[in-house]
Design an enzyme around this catalytic site. Sequence first.
Site, mmCIF file in Angstrom:
data_model
loop_
_atom_site.group_PDB
_atom_site.id
_atom_site.type_symbol
_atom_site.label_atom_id
_atom_site.label_comp_id
_atom_site.label_asym_id
_atom_site.label_seq_id
_atom_site.Cartn_x
_atom_site.Cartn_y
_atom_site.Cartn_z
ATOM 1 C CD GLU A 103 -1.376 0.246 3.651
ATOM 2 O OE1 GLU A 103 -2.218 1.155 3.528
ATOM 3 O OE2 GLU A 103 -1.326 -0.527 4.624
ATOM 4 C CB CYS A 129 -2.201 -12.708 -17.537
ATOM 5 S SG CYS A 129 -0.464 -13.007 -17.139
#
Length: 341
Positions: A103, A129
């Site tokens: 984060e 992906c």
Amino acid sequence: MSSNSTRKFTNTAVLAVQTEDATRVVTSDDFDDALEATYQRVGLRRGLLERLAGIRERRWWADRVTFVDGAAMAGAKAISESGVDPASIGLMVNTSVSRRYLEPSTAVAVHHALGLPRSCQNFDVTNACLGFVNGMELAAAMIDSGMVDHALVVNGEDSRPVQERTVERLNRPNTVSKDVLAQFATLTLGSGAVAMVLGRADRHPEGHRLVGSASRAGSEHHELCLGDNQEMRTDLKGLLDAGLALSEDLWADAADEFDWARGMDRYVVHQVSKVHTQAMCDRFSIDPALVPTTFPTRGNLGPASVPFTLAGQQDSLVGGDRVLLMGIGSGLNASCLEIAW
């Protein structure tokens, strides 16, 4: 939405899709040179990457250029091409697998680099992906619902850190051949960036309409490919077999809603290798001439691979062409999304 696995879009169009190429070319011969001693010791031959995967080279970002820089540069190109006022972009979705921090999100760095307005909601969507296609679906849902008028989906990938660490690890004296094969897919990855602007079709007749999409999950296969910033291990055959089976189930699920089996003008499939591409063509009776490839010179760009390949096809597509994006992400999840060009 006609069911949980298929959905139709009513008012969303692709306005622009642009790429940013990483500049440093790294050939498969370069990796062979770096692993020469290991290959000899474990009894493997040079040329695995090109012979089995069909990948001659991939790219790394130049020193001091990050994947965030790449995503921002691609985003700036896409916004400029679209002609959309950045102040009207209400959503920015980053779909990169690459990330430096847990984060904050990578999206905030791209949002800041692009100077997007404070009113532009931004966040990460990650799904291996498949992330970029999922980002397009989410953007379309928000545009169709009237929540936003314009959305930007971005992706920047950096394969260099994990590939450098993989080469170092495979050159340790305790490496055996199964270690090389388990980490083989890591060396097929590439670096690059792409961005897409989407908007309301009723306000952008020049755009390319999103027709609909279908998805299917096979999460029982979530341990076939496991990766982090240090290492990626993949069951290559298991992933291929499970991915093809999942895609076949998706195709069957979508048959009642979409006539994809009648044929499309272009199939933009996730770029993994020549084995994967040929297997997809064989399984779905697709003419390989309608399946453009970027993996030979860019490698597997992860979630950037489908839109990156689409961007390279823009000049050869004409109005009315039907384009099918076919994405799959380790986990496993699969989606197909049709665009009416």
